[in-house]
Scaffold this motif. Structure first.
Motif, short mmCIF file in Angstrom:
data_model
loop_
_atom_site.label_atom_id
_atom_site.label_comp_id
_atom_site.label_asym_id
_atom_site.label_seq_id
_atom_site.Cartn_x
_atom_site.Cartn_y
_atom_site.Cartn_z
N PRO A 95 33.95 3.38 40.73
CA PRO A 95 33.01 4.45 39.64
C PRO A 95 32.33 3.96 38.28
N ASN A 96 33.18 3.48 37.73
CA ASN A 96 32.67 2.84 36.21
C ASN A 96 31.69 1.78 36.28
N ILE A 97 31.68 0.98 37.12
CA ILE A 97 30.69 -0.14 37.38
C ILE A 97 29.43 0.50 37.79
N LEU A 98 29.49 1.68 38.72
CA LEU A 98 28.29 2.22 39.17
C LEU A 98 27.58 2.89 38.22
N ARG A 99 28.55 3.78 37.29
CA ARG A 99 27.69 4.44 36.27
C ARG A 99 27.14 3.48 35.13
N GLU A 100 27.73 2.20 34.91
CA GLU A 100 27.37 1.23 33.90
C GLU A 100 25.89 0.51 34.53
N VAL A 101 25.89 0.25 36.02
CA VAL A 101 24.64 -0.15 36.39
C VAL A 101 23.44 0.77 36.44
N LEU A 102 23.74 2.12 36.75
CA LEU A 102 22.71 2.98 36.62
C LEU A 102 22.31 3.33 35.50
N GLY A 103 23.12 3.26 34.23
CA GLY A 103 22.66 3.45 33.00
C GLY A 103 21.68 2.14 32.54
N GLN A 104 21.54 0.98 33.25
CA GLN A 104 20.85 0.01 32.98
C GLN A 104 19.51 0.31 33.64
N ILE A 105 19.19 0.96 34.47
CA ILE A 105 18.04 1.14 35.12
C ILE A 105 17.00 1.91 34.38
N ASN A 106 15.91 1.37 33.94
CA ASN A 106 14.48 1.95 33.45
C ASN A 106 13.60 1.59 34.16
N ILE A 121 15.41 3.46 50.72
CA ILE A 121 14.55 3.08 51.84
C ILE A 121 14.95 3.82 53.07
N PRO A 122 14.32 3.94 54.10
CA PRO A 122 14.97 4.68 55.35
C PRO A 122 16.00 4.01 55.91
N ASP A 123 16.87 4.67 56.54
CA ASP A 123 17.82 4.03 57.45
C ASP A 123 17.82 4.55 58.66
N GLU A 124 19.00 5.01 59.22
CA GLU A 124 19.13 5.82 60.49
C GLU A 124 18.42 7.23 60.29
N GLU A 125 18.33 8.08 61.45
CA GLU A 125 17.88 9.28 61.17
C GLU A 125 18.45 10.02 60.26
N ASN A 126 17.73 10.86 59.34
CA ASN A 126 18.08 11.53 58.50
C ASN A 126 19.05 10.99 57.32
N SER A 127 18.86 9.69 57.20
CA SER A 127 19.77 8.95 56.08
C SER A 127 18.98 7.94 55.38
N CYS A 128 19.48 7.25 54.32
CA CYS A 128 18.53 6.43 53.59
C CYS A 128 19.63 5.39 52.96
N ARG A 129 19.18 4.58 52.17
CA ARG A 129 19.89 3.47 51.69
C ARG A 129 19.44 3.41 50.28
N LEU A 130 20.26 3.64 49.23
CA LEU A 130 20.14 3.32 47.92
C LEU A 130 20.50 2.10 47.64
N ILE A 131 19.49 1.30 47.34
CA ILE A 131 19.55 -0.10 46.79
C ILE A 131 19.43 -0.61 45.42
N ILE A 132 20.43 -1.22 44.87
CA ILE A 132 20.35 -1.40 43.28
C ILE A 132 20.36 -2.79 43.25
N LYS A 133 19.18 -3.37 42.44
CA LYS A 133 19.01 -4.91 42.43
C LYS A 133 18.94 -5.30 40.82
#
Length: 206
Positions: A100-111, A124-136
């Motif tokens: 959770p801490n690493i996820l918060r830190e990484v999301l905080g870097q995105i602008n 991006i779309p995944d299976e029906e009614n689902s998606c993927r949150l991809i962080i790069k």
């Protein structure tokens, strides 16, 4: 502001932040597969809840929603066991308690200025009614995928419940601000009516 507030039961809110994300849910298959980040971003809110025993994380819940489109709500839940699979598939070298801490830190870097540090996120779309949150992170010589998180679209009843909670929270906040304003007016009126008149005038101008 949490989208579901007290309705999360045993889960406690860990963080809630807005993140600029490239939305490819309605893009063509070719656009979805493009490795390069796009140029248009939408601010989505990401809320993370934790279920804990003492200081140990037992489960994590992730919500991604739009403040502008009430029906846009995706959620995902991960237990310790789920995380071990997630960790193995994505070749991560972190513990569940640290996630959770690493996820918060990484999301905080995105602008929106990706060139600043290379961090970016896309849906991006995944299976029906689902998606993927991809962080790069785009580095000079390569692109590194940090997290690839599956989220599922909420059903109509869940969306209705969340929308009502969001409305209630906004109403509560609005009422609190109105009360604070009235109290401030009362305090100003007693010692100096002239200050009150100037305050109201400046408020109207602002």
């Amino acid at each position: 502001m949490s989208v579901s507030g007290e309705a999360e039961g045993e889960f406690e809110i860990f963080f809630d932040q807005d993140v600029p994300i490239e939305n490819r849910l309605d893009a063509s298959p070719e656009e979805v597969e493009k490795d390069e980040p796009g140029e248009e971003f939408t601010n989505f809110s990401i809320v993370v809840y934790l279920k804990q025993t003492d200081d140990e994380v037992d489960a994590i819940k992730i919500q991604l929603y739009s403040k502008d489109v009430l029906s846009f709500l995706y959620e995902g839940e991960m237990s310790k066991e789920d995380f071990e699979t997630f960790k193995s598939e994505q070749e991560l070298d972190i513990d569940f308690n640290d996630f959770p801490n690493i996820l918060r830190e990484v999301l905080g870097q995105i602008n929106e200025d990706i060139e600043e540090n290379g961090y970016n996120a896309r849906l991006i779309p995944d299976e029906e009614n689902s998606c993927r949150l991809i962080i790069k992170q785009d580095l000079e010589l390569c692109t590194t995928e940090i997290f690839n998180i599956k989220l599922t679209g909420a059903g109509n009843e869940r969306i209705r419940k969340v929308s009502q909670t969001r409305y209630n929270e906004l109403s509560k906040r609005d009422n609190a601000l109105r009360t604070q304003y009235k109290d401030l007016i009362k305090r100003i009126r007693r010692p100096d009516p002239k200050i009150l008149q100037d305050f109201k005038l400046s408020s109207e101008i602002g």
